[in-house]
Design a protein around this motif. Structure first.
Motif, short mmCIF file in Angstrom:
data_model
loop_
_atom_site.label_atom_id
_atom_site.label_comp_id
_atom_site.label_asym_id
_atom_site.label_seq_id
_atom_site.Cartn_x
_atom_site.Cartn_y
_atom_site.Cartn_z
N ALA A 179 0.94 -1.31 -0.27
CA ALA A 179 0.12 0.35 0.17
C ALA A 179 0.97 1.33 -0.06
O ALA A 179 2.58 1.07 0.15
N THR A 180 0.11 2.61 0.01
CA THR A 180 0.67 3.72 -0.74
C THR A 180 0.11 4.54 1.00
O THR A 180 -1.07 4.58 0.50
N TYR A 181 1.38 4.93 1.67
CA TYR A 181 0.94 5.69 2.89
C TYR A 181 1.37 7.54 2.97
O TYR A 181 2.77 6.78 3.13
N ASN A 182 0.91 8.36 2.60
CA ASN A 182 1.87 9.50 2.94
C ASN A 182 2.47 9.67 1.36
O ASN A 182 3.99 9.28 1.93
N ARG A 183 2.02 9.07 0.68
CA ARG A 183 3.70 9.13 -0.84
C ARG A 183 4.07 7.79 -0.39
O ARG A 183 5.58 8.20 -1.05
N THR A 184 4.93 7.02 0.50
CA THR A 184 5.27 6.62 1.01
C THR A 184 4.94 4.95 0.36
O THR A 184 3.66 4.59 1.06
N GLN A 185 5.52 4.37 -0.01
CA GLN A 185 5.34 2.78 -0.59
C GLN A 185 5.84 1.82 0.77
O GLN A 185 6.61 1.83 1.05
N PHE A 186 4.50 0.60 1.08
CA PHE A 186 4.96 -0.36 2.17
C PHE A 186 4.62 -1.61 1.65
O PHE A 186 3.49 -1.80 0.89
N ARG A 187 5.58 -2.98 2.16
CA ARG A 187 4.72 -3.70 2.45
C ARG A 187 5.02 -4.76 3.38
O ARG A 187 5.72 -3.56 4.73
N LEU A 188 3.30 -4.35 4.77
CA LEU A 188 2.98 -4.18 5.66
C LEU A 188 2.45 -6.46 5.74
O LEU A 188 2.13 -6.70 4.63
N ALA A 189 2.68 -6.14 7.42
CA ALA A 189 2.35 -7.05 7.41
C ALA A 189 1.79 -6.86 8.62
O ALA A 189 1.83 -6.87 9.95
N PRO A 190 -0.22 -6.62 8.34
CA PRO A 190 -1.05 -6.30 8.94
C PRO A 190 -1.40 -7.10 10.56
O PRO A 190 -1.39 -8.79 10.04
N HIS A 191 -1.19 -7.08 11.39
CA HIS A 191 -2.05 -7.95 12.95
C HIS A 191 -2.96 -7.66 13.50
O HIS A 191 -3.68 -7.77 14.19
N LYS A 211 9.63 -0.51 2.70
CA LYS A 211 8.98 1.10 3.53
C LYS A 211 9.92 1.16 1.92
O LYS A 211 11.36 1.63 1.94
N ASP A 212 9.41 1.77 0.73
CA ASP A 212 9.88 2.70 -0.51
C ASP A 212 11.34 1.28 -0.34
O ASP A 212 11.87 1.90 -1.24
N GLY A 213 11.05 -0.13 -0.47
CA GLY A 213 11.77 -1.19 -1.08
C GLY A 213 12.64 -1.30 0.20
O GLY A 213 13.42 -1.63 -0.86
N GLU A 214 12.72 -0.43 0.80
CA GLU A 214 14.04 -0.79 2.01
C GLU A 214 13.90 -1.74 3.19
O GLU A 214 12.32 -1.14 3.54
N ALA A 215 14.25 -2.43 3.82
CA ALA A 215 13.97 -2.81 4.90
C ALA A 215 13.94 -1.83 5.97
O ALA A 215 15.51 -1.38 6.34
N PRO A 216 13.23 -2.40 7.31
CA PRO A 216 13.51 -0.64 8.84
C PRO A 216 15.04 -0.92 9.26
O PRO A 216 14.78 -2.73 8.88
N ARG A 217 14.88 -0.70 10.01
CA ARG A 217 16.52 -0.73 11.08
C ARG A 217 15.51 -1.83 12.11
O ARG A 217 17.08 -2.40 12.53
N GLU A 218 14.45 -1.99 12.16
CA GLU A 218 13.61 -2.04 13.36
C GLU A 218 12.53 -2.70 13.05
O GLU A 218 11.83 -2.34 12.64
N VAL A 219 11.99 -3.82 13.62
CA VAL A 219 10.74 -4.31 13.68
C VAL A 219 10.13 -3.36 14.52
O VAL A 219 9.91 -3.99 16.05
N LYS A 220 8.54 -3.03 14.62
CA LYS A 220 7.77 -2.58 15.05
C LYS A 220 6.66 -2.63 14.76
O LYS A 220 6.64 -2.26 13.69
N LEU A 221 5.42 -2.71 15.49
CA LEU A 221 3.99 -2.55 15.11
C LEU A 221 4.05 -0.74 14.21
O LEU A 221 4.05 0.16 15.49
N GLY A 222 3.12 -0.26 13.43
CA GLY A 222 2.75 1.17 12.95
C GLY A 222 1.37 0.77 13.10
O GLY A 222 0.75 0.08 12.90
N THR A 223 0.68 2.26 13.38
CA THR A 223 -0.43 2.59 13.26
C THR A 223 -0.43 3.61 11.72
O THR A 223 -0.27 3.88 11.48
N PHE A 224 -1.78 3.12 10.98
CA PHE A 224 -1.96 3.56 9.82
C PHE A 224 -3.29 3.37 9.62
O PHE A 224 -4.39 2.10 10.37
N LYS A 225 -4.20 4.50 9.46
CA LYS A 225 -5.78 4.76 9.61
C LYS A 225 -6.13 4.39 8.14
O LYS A 225 -5.50 4.63 7.15
N LEU A 226 -6.95 3.60 7.84
CA LEU A 226 -7.67 2.94 7.14
C LEU A 226 -7.70 3.92 5.08
O LEU A 226 -7.69 3.57 4.12
#
Length: 100
Positions: free
Chosen positions: A19-31, A49-64
């Motif tokens: 999905a795209t969120y705030n013009r950023t491409q994400f690949r998400l694991a929805p919990h 996030k924009d094709g790069e793996a994040p530095r750390e594993v964390k849970l983010g909140t996204f408004k559908l």
């Protein structure tokens, strides 16, 4: 009709969602999909996030309603240990939660 019903599918089947969120491409694991102030939200781990793996594993909140170009991928994920489905913020608000 539910907005971004793909996230419900992602949670139920443990499938990654692009999905795209705030013009950023994400690949998400929805919990979890839940409501807050009559709005739908998903808490998900960003796998990319924009094709790069994040530095750390964390849970983010996204408004559908803010997620665009949503697609369920044919890749499964494992729920992360940092996810706490019984957390106070989800109490009485949970619509769908990932199962181990």
């Amino acid at each position: 009709m539910l907005p971004n019903k793909e996230f419900f599918e992602g949670v139920a089947l443990k499938k990654c969602v692009a999905a795209t969120y705030n013009r950023t491409q994400f690949r998400l694991a929805p919990h979890i999909v839940y409501t807050r102030h009559d709005e739908l939200y998903v808490d998900a781990v960003a796998l990319e996030k924009d094709g790069e793996a994040p530095r750390e594993v964390k849970l983010g909140t996204f408004k559908l309603s803010g997620l665009k170009d949503v697609q369920v991928e044919d890749e499964h994920f494992q729920p992360v240990d940092i996810f706490e489905p019984a957390a106070e913020k989800y109490e009485g608000e949970t619509l769908l939660v990932v199962e181990d």
